[in-house]
Design a protein around this motif. Structure first.
Motif, PDB file in Angstrom:
ATOM      1  N   GLU A   8       0.864  -1.181   0.000  1.00  0.00           N
ATOM      2  CA  GLU A   8       0.000   0.000   0.000  1.00  0.00           C
ATOM      3  C   GLU A   8       0.900   1.230   0.000  1.00  0.00           C
ATOM      4  N   VAL A   9       0.647   2.166  -0.908  1.00  0.00           N
ATOM      5  CA  VAL A   9       1.468   3.387  -0.988  1.00  0.00           C
ATOM      6  C   VAL A   9       0.535   4.583  -0.915  1.00  0.00           C
ATOM      7  N   LYS A  10       0.899   5.558  -0.080  1.00  0.00           N
ATOM      8  CA  LYS A  10       0.069   6.758   0.025  1.00  0.00           C
ATOM      9  C   LYS A  10       0.141   7.577  -1.260  1.00  0.00           C
ATOM     10  N   ALA A  11      -0.986   8.145  -1.635  1.00  0.00           N
ATOM     11  CA  ALA A  11      -1.009   9.012  -2.830  1.00  0.00           C
ATOM     12  C   ALA A  11       0.021  10.127  -2.682  1.00  0.00           C
ATOM     13  N   ARG A  12       0.244  10.585  -1.442  1.00  0.00           N
ATOM     14  CA  ARG A  12       1.199  11.687  -1.237  1.00  0.00           C
ATOM     15  C   ARG A  12       2.644  11.250  -1.482  1.00  0.00           C
ATOM     16  N   ASP A  13       2.896   9.925  -1.524  1.00  0.00           N
ATOM     17  CA  ASP A  13       4.260   9.431  -1.768  1.00  0.00           C
ATOM     18  C   ASP A  13       4.413   8.792  -3.150  1.00  0.00           C
ATOM     19  N   PHE A  14       3.348   8.732  -3.914  1.00  0.00           N
ATOM     20  CA  PHE A  14       3.317   7.895  -5.123  1.00  0.00           C
ATOM     21  C   PHE A  14       3.948   8.566  -6.343  1.00  0.00           C
ATOM     22  N   TYR A  15       3.850   9.907  -6.405  1.00  0.00           N
ATOM     23  CA  TYR A  15       4.218  10.606  -7.649  1.00  0.00           C
ATOM     24  C   TYR A  15       5.648  11.125  -7.567  1.00  0.00           C
ATOM     25  N   GLU A  16       6.500  10.688  -8.504  1.00  0.00           N
ATOM     26  CA  GLU A  16       7.928  11.000  -8.423  1.00  0.00           C
ATOM     27  C   GLU A  16       8.355  12.019  -9.478  1.00  0.00           C
ATOM     28  N   GLY A  17       7.632  12.149 -10.528  1.00  0.00           N
ATOM     29  CA  GLY A  17       7.929  13.097 -11.603  1.00  0.00           C
ATOM     30  C   GLY A  17       6.863  12.909 -12.655  1.00  0.00           C
ATOM     31  N   ALA A  18       6.906  13.730 -13.722  1.00  0.00           N
ATOM     32  CA  ALA A  18       5.882  13.582 -14.762  1.00  0.00           C
ATOM     33  C   ALA A  18       5.977  12.185 -15.366  1.00  0.00           C
ATOM     34  N   PHE A  19       4.918  11.410 -15.256  1.00  0.00           N
ATOM     35  CA  PHE A  19       4.812  10.029 -15.758  1.00  0.00           C
ATOM     36  C   PHE A  19       5.740   9.051 -15.032  1.00  0.00           C
ATOM     37  N   PHE A  20       6.309   9.463 -13.895  1.00  0.00           N
ATOM     38  CA  PHE A  20       7.091   8.545 -13.055  1.00  0.00           C
ATOM     39  C   PHE A  20       6.399   8.396 -11.714  1.00  0.00           C
ATOM     40  N   THR A  21       6.095   7.141 -11.367  1.00  0.00           N
ATOM     41  CA  THR A  21       5.396   6.884 -10.109  1.00  0.00           C
ATOM     42  C   THR A  21       6.112   5.769  -9.359  1.00  0.00           C
ATOM     43  N   ALA A  22       5.580   5.462  -8.170  1.00  0.00           N
ATOM     44  CA  ALA A  22       6.165   4.392  -7.354  1.00  0.00           C
ATOM     45  C   ALA A  22       5.796   3.000  -7.871  1.00  0.00           C
ATOM     46  N   LEU A  23       4.950   2.921  -8.910  1.00  0.00           N
ATOM     47  CA  LEU A  23       4.612   1.601  -9.486  1.00  0.00           C
ATOM     48  C   LEU A  23       5.873   0.930 -10.010  1.00  0.00           C
ATOM     49  N   GLN A  24       6.127  -0.284  -9.567  1.00  0.00           N
ATOM     50  CA  GLN A  24       7.288  -1.023 -10.070  1.00  0.00           C
ATOM     51  C   GLN A  24       6.882  -1.784 -11.333  1.00  0.00           C
ATOM     52  N   GLU A  25       7.872  -2.135 -12.134  1.00  0.00           N
ATOM     53  CA  GLU A  25       7.571  -2.885 -13.359  1.00  0.00           C
ATOM     54  C   GLU A  25       6.780  -4.150 -13.009  1.00  0.00           C
ATOM     55  N   GLY A  26       5.696  -4.377 -13.693  1.00  0.00           N
ATOM     56  CA  GLY A  26       4.911  -5.588 -13.483  1.00  0.00           C
ATOM     57  C   GLY A  26       3.837  -5.452 -12.410  1.00  0.00           C
ATOM     58  N   GLU A  27       3.809  -4.326 -11.698  1.00  0.00           N
ATOM     59  CA  GLU A  27       2.774  -4.142 -10.671  1.00  0.00           C
ATOM     60  C   GLU A  27       1.521  -3.543 -11.288  1.00  0.00           C
TER      61      GLU A  27
END
Ligand SMILES: Cc1cc2nc3c(=O)[nH]c(=O)nc-3n(C[C@H](O)[C@H](O)[C@H](O)COP(=O)(O)OP(=O)(O)OC[C@H]3O[C@@H](n4cnc5c(N)ncnc54)[C@H](O)[C@@H]3O)c2cc1C
Length: 288
Positions: free
Chosen positions: A146-165
């Motif tokens: 579980e990842v908080k929305a406040r921690d999820f966004y890292e840059g434009a089109f870059f998120t905490a989603l890992q490959e395959g998730e």
């Protein structure tokens, strides 16, 4: 405007989908409503060899209330959100926002999961989810987290989603009954993405602001949770001085691009104008 050729996969379960994504690697992407992904593919900005369609996975659909939170399946469309009594009763800012996304045709197909997983700073739901302190439930081959929305966004089109998730659901803590809320969005025309937008959720007691949460859309590389601006409202009566200070602090964290929606300075000022309106409307709703 024709995409390159790709293979299409249609799994029936989350396990099957994450298995396919793990097997196919970086050349594969989940497909939800397709209303962001397919235009990118048509413009050849996202050359992909495999699409893993999530539409047949029943476990990704539906809206439930559990332990003081709404759990909204990733494949819930914007139209489903607008039709939901649970969302209307517990978290109406989500409906106010859904109604401002694109047009009815897009809202019948575009999903909440796709909107928040996409990572486009112009998407409306990510800021609202930060304002609500929502979490995203993610599942990959190695398990769930579980990842908080406040921690999820890292840059434009870059998120905490890992490959395959894949993102399976969005968990939204239900704000207190009687809270005030508003999503104010400036756009150039009906159906457009935001030039700047602001989300506010607050509570009042005896004329004093007891809690406040502010987030901004499309005035930075990511949605922006405005922690300091939120904090200065708490304990105030939402008088002009407090609101001026909150607006100034919020404007201070913006870093918009100068683009077809206007120069950076204009977009920052419009974020301030949207925030001022959102605070006023949320205040009225909390006391009305
Ligand atoms: C004309 C038009 C106007 C629009 N205006 C707006 C607007 O004003 N505001 C706004 O917010 N949006 C707007 N959109 C975008 C629209 O809401 C999209 O539907 C949304 O951005 C993405 O949702 P989707 O379900 O279509 O996702 P898709 O396009 O299928 O996917 C988007 C991205 O997210 C990934 N993805 C999707 N679902 C998951 C998941 N469950 N787990 C992991 N990754 C996933 C995909 O792989 C892809 O990279 C507009 C679209 C159009 C065509």
């Amino acid at each position: 405007m024709i995409p390159g050729s790709f293979s299409y996969h249609s799994p029936a379960t989350v396990e099957e989908a994450v298995g396919l994504l793990a097997e196919l690697g970086d050349d594969a992407r989940p497909l939800a409503g397709g209303h962001s992904l397919l235009p990118m593919m048509k413009l050849r900005l996202a050359p992909l060899e495999h699409l893993v369609d999530l539409r047949k996975i029943d476990a990704l659909k539906g809206i439930e209330e559990a332990d003081g939170a709404l759990v909204i399946g990733a494949m819930t469309t914007q139209a489903d959100l607008l039709a939901s009594g649970l969302v209307a009763g517990h978290c109406p800012i989500i409906q106010e926002t859904a109604a401002l996304i694109a047009d009815p045709q897009v809202r019948y197909v575009g999903t909440l999961g796709g909107n928040v997983a996409n990572g486009d700073p112009a998407n409306d739901m990510p800021g609202v989810m930060q304002c609500l302190d929502a979490s995203y439930l993610l599942t990959g081959k190695g398990g769930s987290r579980e990842v908080k929305a406040r921690d999820f966004y890292e840059g434009a089109f870059f998120t905490a989603l890992q490959e395959g998730e894949i993102l399976t659901a969005v968990k939204v803590p239900v704000p207190p009954a009687g809270h005030g809320y508003a999503y104010e969005k400036l756009k150039r025309k009906i159906g457009d993405y935001a030039t700047a937008a602001a989300a506010v959720v607050l509570t009042m007691a005896g004329g004093t602001c007891k809690s406040a949460s502010i987030a901004l859309t499309n005035v930075g590389e990511t949605p922006l949770y405005a922690a300091e601006a939120s904090a200065v409202l708490v304990g105030s009566s939402l008088n002009k001085a407090a609101v001026d200070q909150a607006v100034s602090l919020a404007e201070g964290i913006t870093a918009p691009a100068s683009d077809g929606r206007g120069p950076a300075e204009y977009r920052t000022k419009m974020a301030g104008v949207m925030l001022r309106r959102a605070i006023q409307r949320a205040h009225e709703r909390a006391t009305g």
